[in-house]
Design an enzyme around this catalytic site. Structure first.
Site, short mmCIF file in Angstrom:
data_model
loop_
_atom_site.label_atom_id
_atom_site.label_comp_id
_atom_site.label_asym_id
_atom_site.label_seq_id
_atom_site.Cartn_x
_atom_site.Cartn_y
_atom_site.Cartn_z
N LYS A 68 -14.00 65.92 -11.84
CA LYS A 68 -14.37 67.22 -12.40
C LYS A 68 -13.40 68.27 -11.88
O LYS A 68 -13.08 68.28 -10.68
CB LYS A 68 -15.79 67.63 -11.92
CG LYS A 68 -16.93 66.93 -12.63
CD LYS A 68 -18.27 67.52 -12.17
CE LYS A 68 -19.47 66.88 -12.86
NZ LYS A 68 -20.74 67.42 -12.36
N HIS A 109 -30.77 74.15 -8.10
CA HIS A 109 -30.45 73.39 -6.89
C HIS A 109 -31.23 73.94 -5.70
O HIS A 109 -31.74 73.18 -4.88
CB HIS A 109 -28.95 73.51 -6.54
CG HIS A 109 -28.01 72.91 -7.54
ND1 HIS A 109 -26.96 73.60 -8.09
CD2 HIS A 109 -27.94 71.66 -8.07
CE1 HIS A 109 -26.28 72.81 -8.91
NE2 HIS A 109 -26.86 71.62 -8.92
N SER A 114 -24.47 73.85 -13.79
CA SER A 114 -23.37 74.68 -13.28
C SER A 114 -22.40 75.01 -14.41
O SER A 114 -21.87 76.12 -14.47
CB SER A 114 -22.65 73.96 -12.14
OG SER A 114 -23.56 73.70 -11.10
N ARG A 166 -34.20 67.10 -14.26
CA ARG A 166 -34.46 68.28 -15.08
C ARG A 166 -35.21 67.93 -16.36
O ARG A 166 -36.05 68.67 -16.83
CB ARG A 166 -33.14 68.96 -15.46
CG ARG A 166 -32.48 69.67 -14.31
CD ARG A 166 -31.08 70.07 -14.64
NE ARG A 166 -30.27 68.88 -14.89
CZ ARG A 166 -29.02 68.88 -15.29
NH1 ARG A 166 -28.42 70.02 -15.53
NH2 ARG A 166 -28.37 67.76 -15.47
N1 COA Z 1 -31.09 72.42 -11.34
C1 COA Z 1 -30.08 72.87 -12.08
N2 COA Z 1 -28.99 72.12 -12.38
C2 COA Z 1 -28.92 70.90 -11.86
C3 COA Z 1 -29.94 70.36 -11.06
C4 COA Z 1 -31.07 71.19 -10.80
N3 COA Z 1 -32.08 70.78 -10.06
N4 COA Z 1 -29.59 69.12 -10.71
C5 COA Z 1 -28.41 68.87 -11.27
N5 COA Z 1 -27.99 69.95 -11.97
C6 COA Z 1 -26.75 70.05 -12.75
C7 COA Z 1 -25.54 70.35 -11.91
O1 COA Z 1 -25.30 71.73 -11.81
C8 COA Z 1 -24.43 69.65 -12.66
O2 COA Z 1 -23.95 70.46 -13.68
P1 COA Z 1 -22.46 70.29 -14.24
O3 COA Z 1 -22.31 68.87 -14.72
O4 COA Z 1 -22.45 71.28 -15.31
O5 COA Z 1 -21.55 70.59 -13.08
C9 COA Z 1 -25.11 68.47 -13.32
O6 COA Z 1 -26.48 68.78 -13.33
C10 COA Z 1 -24.86 67.20 -12.58
O7 COA Z 1 -25.41 67.33 -11.28
P2 COA Z 1 -24.72 67.01 -9.91
O8 COA Z 1 -25.78 67.03 -8.88
O9 COA Z 1 -23.56 67.90 -9.66
O10 COA Z 1 -24.36 65.56 -10.11
P3 COA Z 1 -23.03 64.85 -10.25
O11 COA Z 1 -23.30 63.93 -11.34
O12 COA Z 1 -21.83 65.69 -10.34
O13 COA Z 1 -22.95 64.17 -8.82
C11 COA Z 1 -23.51 62.50 -7.16
C12 COA Z 1 -23.88 63.23 -8.43
C13 COA Z 1 -22.69 63.35 -6.23
C14 COA Z 1 -24.81 62.16 -6.51
C15 COA Z 1 -22.76 61.20 -7.57
O14 COA Z 1 -21.69 61.52 -8.41
C16 COA Z 1 -22.28 60.40 -6.38
O15 COA Z 1 -23.04 59.94 -5.56
N6 COA Z 1 -20.96 60.22 -6.30
C17 COA Z 1 -20.32 59.47 -5.21
C18 COA Z 1 -19.83 58.11 -5.69
C19 COA Z 1 -20.92 57.08 -5.59
O16 COA Z 1 -21.47 56.83 -4.54
N7 COA Z 1 -21.21 56.41 -6.71
C20 COA Z 1 -22.17 55.32 -6.69
C21 COA Z 1 -23.39 55.65 -7.44
S1 COA Z 1 -23.23 55.05 -9.09
#
Ligand code: COA
Length: 160
Positions: free
Chosen positions: A41, A17, A128, A90
């Site tokens: 989560k 990140h 994570s 990734r």
């Molecule tokens: N390096 C290392 N790990 C990474 C990474 C990077 N560059 N980018 C992402 N990851 C990992 C994260 O650690 C996370 O791991 P985990 O699942 O083990 O916790 C995983 O990849 C998912 O990444 P994250 O960025 O936490 O994404 P998410 O899927 O939880 O959240 C949001 C993404 C917040 C952008 C999305 O859920 C969101 O916008 N939610 C709001 C509701 C919405 O507007 N929805 C409409 C869109 S469909």
């Protein structure tokens, strides 16, 4: 002024990140690191802890703001006058989910653009959850997260 948003759960923030935060901060005037209050989560760290860990890990980056949000990302982005979402890719497996999300966000708010930065190959296998799993068994996560994050993650599992 170009305001970009880098959203995620950051539970906890990893070097992957931080790589994306550093690189995207160079592309915009202000980068908002937006932490999602995600009820789907179960989180290890509280919101306050996650904010603190990002703050500590990104002290040297001047143009970032760390904020929290719930609900739709596009609504939060609009509220902040941001029309650029930044996400890290990734591996190819991330693409389908990210593609759907970018299309949905564009549909919800036509001015919203999503850009993808390719995650440094050193971190392409990181998540994570993987950090938490290794730390939960007492393994070292020092190579994958900032020192303060490694320390606090291990403390959580030791029950300190
Ligand atoms: N390096 C290392 N790990 C990474 C990474 C990077 N560059 N980018 C992402 N990851 C990992 C994260 O650690 C996370 O791991 P985990 O699942 O083990 O916790 C995983 O990849 C998912 O990444 P994250 O960025 O936490 O994404 P998410 O899927 O939880 O959240 C949001 C993404 C917040 C952008 C999305 O859920 C969101 O916008 N939610 C709001 C509701 C919405 O507007 N929805 C409409 C869109 S469909």
């Amino acid at each position: 002024m170009q305001i970009g948003i880098y959203p995620g759960s950051f539970d906890p923030v990893t070097n992957g990140h931080i790589d994306i935060i550093k690189r995207s901060a160079k592309l915009v005037d202000v980068l908002i690191v937006a932490i999602l209050q995600n009820n789907k989560k179960t989180s290890l760290f509280t919101m306050e802890e996650r904010i603190k860990l990002i703050e500590e890990s990104c002290k040297d980056i001047e143009n970032i703001q760390i904020e929290t949000f719930s609900g739709l990302l596009v609504d939060f982005a609009k509220e902040k006058n941001a029309n650029l979402i930044i996400r890290g890719l990734r591996a190819l497996t991330d693409f389908e989910y990210e593609f759907q999300m970018a299309q949905m966000n564009k549909h919800l708010h036509n001015d919203m653009e999503t850009i993808f930065l390719v995650t440094d190959v050193k971190y392409s296998f990181l998540s994570s959850s993987a950090i938490k799993e290794v730390a939960s068994f007492g393994g070292s996560v020092c190579d994958f997260v900032p020192e303060i994050v490694a320390e606090k993650t291990l403390e959580k599992y030791k029950g300190e």
